[in-house]
Design a protein around this motif. Structure first.
Motif, PDB file in Angstrom:
ATOM      1  N   HIS A 194      -5.330   0.792  -2.550  1.00 19.86           N
ATOM      2  CA  HIS A 194      -4.672   0.336  -1.322  1.00 19.86           C
ATOM      3  C   HIS A 194      -4.638   1.488  -0.313  1.00 19.86           C
ATOM      4  CE1 HIS A 194      -2.944  -2.730  -4.019  1.00 19.86           C
ATOM      5  NE2 HIS A 194      -2.563  -3.413  -2.954  1.00 19.86           N
ATOM      6  N   LEU A 211      -8.250   2.434   1.075  1.00 20.38           N
ATOM      7  CA  LEU A 211      -8.833   1.464   1.998  1.00 20.38           C
ATOM      8  C   LEU A 211      -8.034   1.377   3.301  1.00 20.38           C
ATOM      9  CD1 LEU A 211      -9.980  -1.389  -0.402  1.00 20.38           C
ATOM     10  CD2 LEU A 211     -11.374   0.353   0.711  1.00 20.38           C
ATOM     11  N   LEU A 212      -6.714   1.374   3.202  1.00 22.42           N
ATOM     12  CA  LEU A 212      -5.907   1.325   4.426  1.00 22.42           C
ATOM     13  C   LEU A 212      -6.037   2.624   5.220  1.00 22.42           C
ATOM     14  CD1 LEU A 212      -2.720  -0.560   3.202  1.00 22.42           C
ATOM     15  CD2 LEU A 212      -4.548  -1.420   4.685  1.00 22.42           C
ATOM     16  N   LEU A 261      -9.328   2.292   7.051  1.00 24.67           N
ATOM     17  CA  LEU A 261      -9.155   1.341   8.147  1.00 24.67           C
ATOM     18  C   LEU A 261      -8.401   1.990   9.305  1.00 24.67           C
ATOM     19  CD1 LEU A 261      -9.536  -1.480   9.305  1.00 24.67           C
ATOM     20  CD2 LEU A 261      -7.544  -2.226   7.964  1.00 24.67           C
ATOM     21  N   GLU A 309      -8.024  -9.334  13.515  1.00 27.96           N
ATOM     22  CA  GLU A 309      -7.066  -8.888  12.485  1.00 27.96           C
ATOM     23  C   GLU A 309      -6.008  -9.954  12.245  1.00 27.96           C
ATOM     24  OE1 GLU A 309      -5.702  -5.385  11.223  1.00 27.96           O
ATOM     25  OE2 GLU A 309      -7.338  -4.172  12.015  1.00 27.96           O
ATOM     26  N   THR A 368      -1.126  -6.338   9.269  1.00 27.98           N
ATOM     27  CA  THR A 368      -2.153  -6.345   8.228  1.00 27.98           C
ATOM     28  C   THR A 368      -1.831  -5.299   7.172  1.00 27.98           C
ATOM     29  OG1 THR A 368      -3.866  -7.125   9.740  1.00 27.98           O
ATOM     30  CG2 THR A 368      -4.617  -5.964   7.770  1.00 27.98           C
ATOM     31  N   ASP A 369      -1.551  -4.081   7.616  1.00 26.19           N
ATOM     32  CA  ASP A 369      -1.255  -2.994   6.678  1.00 26.19           C
ATOM     33  C   ASP A 369      -0.050  -3.326   5.801  1.00 26.19           C
ATOM     34  OD1 ASP A 369      -3.350  -1.683   7.884  1.00 26.19           O
ATOM     35  OD2 ASP A 369      -2.112  -0.134   8.830  1.00 26.19           O
ATOM     36  N   VAL A 428      -1.080  -6.042   3.218  1.00 24.57           N
ATOM     37  CA  VAL A 428      -1.981  -5.509   2.189  1.00 24.57           C
ATOM     38  C   VAL A 428      -1.212  -4.592   1.249  1.00 24.57           C
ATOM     39  CG1 VAL A 428      -4.012  -4.043   1.782  1.00 24.57           C
ATOM     40  CG2 VAL A 428      -4.084  -5.818   3.554  1.00 24.57           C
ATOM     41  N   LEU A 462      -5.653  -5.880  -5.194  1.00 29.24           N
ATOM     42  CA  LEU A 462      -6.605  -6.350  -4.180  1.00 29.24           C
ATOM     43  C   LEU A 462      -7.608  -7.331  -4.766  1.00 29.24           C
ATOM     44  CD1 LEU A 462      -7.165  -3.033  -2.193  1.00 29.24           C
ATOM     45  CD2 LEU A 462      -5.639  -4.946  -1.668  1.00 29.24           C
ATOM     46  N   ARG A 492      -9.634  -7.300  -1.311  1.00 31.95           N
ATOM     47  CA  ARG A 492     -10.406  -6.066  -1.137  1.00 31.95           C
ATOM     48  C   ARG A 492     -11.578  -6.296  -0.187  1.00 31.95           C
ATOM     49  NH1 ARG A 492     -11.535  -5.994  -5.762  1.00 31.95           N
ATOM     50  NH2 ARG A 492      -9.949  -4.542  -6.535  1.00 31.95           N
ATOM     51  N   VAL A 517     -10.422  -6.562   3.420  1.00 30.57           N
ATOM     52  CA  VAL A 517     -10.128  -5.242   4.004  1.00 30.57           C
ATOM     53  C   VAL A 517     -11.432  -4.502   4.295  1.00 30.57           C
ATOM     54  CG1 VAL A 517      -9.023  -2.999   3.629  1.00 30.57           C
ATOM     55  CG2 VAL A 517      -7.845  -5.099   2.930  1.00 30.57           C
ATOM     56  N   LEU A 558     -12.822  -5.836   7.466  1.00 34.07           N
ATOM     57  CA  LEU A 558     -12.124  -5.302   8.641  1.00 34.07           C
ATOM     58  C   LEU A 558     -12.595  -3.884   8.952  1.00 34.07           C
ATOM     59  CD1 LEU A 558      -8.490  -6.606   8.020  1.00 34.07           C
ATOM     60  CD2 LEU A 558     -10.119  -7.395   9.758  1.00 34.07           C
TER      61      LEU A 558
END
Length: 163
Positions: A5, A8-9, A12, A53, A97-98, A101, A107, A129, A132, A135
């Motif tokens: 998490h 990936l965040l 992003l 988003e 979104t964050d 997630v 994920l 996953r 994300v 995105l």
């Protein structure tokens, strides 16, 4: 939240930041100006990503394949409001979104995608996953477009603006 998490965040967040650099210090007129043969504008790109988003978050939350309102909007790339409006909408959508997630225990959650005119006939499923990652891909691709548009506007580029 798992390391995945976070990773990936974090990525992003980096590509979102890269996308917004070319929009610094622009007027609404500049943000709405076309600088290439394409219809893309900086304001339109930010509107598209803010809307995207929000739509992908709705798809992720419902998971049932329902088509979110506005997903087929062909005007997503035009700047219909002020640049500050779309920057605020994008920040809000990104934060939502964050938050969502981060709340997912895994994920691996399976999400049925909505049927669109460009979808294959059979239902498709993506993991949270994969959404994300989509995105990240979409934002990074448009960050490159934003660089080209900004440089065409006034010669500014992200490399110079990072300093």
């Amino acid at each position: 939240m798992t390391r995945e998490h976070e990773d990936l965040l974090g990525l992003l967040a980096e590509v979102r930041k890269r996308l917004l650099i070319p929009a610094r210090d622009l007027s609404d007129e500049q943000a709405a100006r076309r600088t290439t043969v394409s219809d893309l504008t900086l304001g339109g790109l930010i509107r598209h990503l803010a809307t995207g988003e929000r739509l992908w978050l709705e798809i992720l939350r419902t998971r049932d394949g329902s088509l979110p309102e506005g997903m087929l909007d062909t005007a997503q790339y035009s700047m219909s409001e002020t640049l500050s409006h779309w920057l605020s909408a994008y920040a809000t959508a990104a934060a939502e979104t964050d938050e969502y997630v981060r709340s997912l225990p895994s994920l691996d959650v399976e999400v049925r995608l909505p049927t669109t005119p460009w979808s294959p006939p059979e239902p498709r499923f993506w993991s949270a996953r994969r959404i994300v990652l989509h995105l990240i891909h979409e934002t990074a691709q448009h960050a490159g477009h934003a660089d080209i548009i900004r440089e065409s506007l006034d010669g500014a580029n992200s490399t110079a603006q990072l300093a």
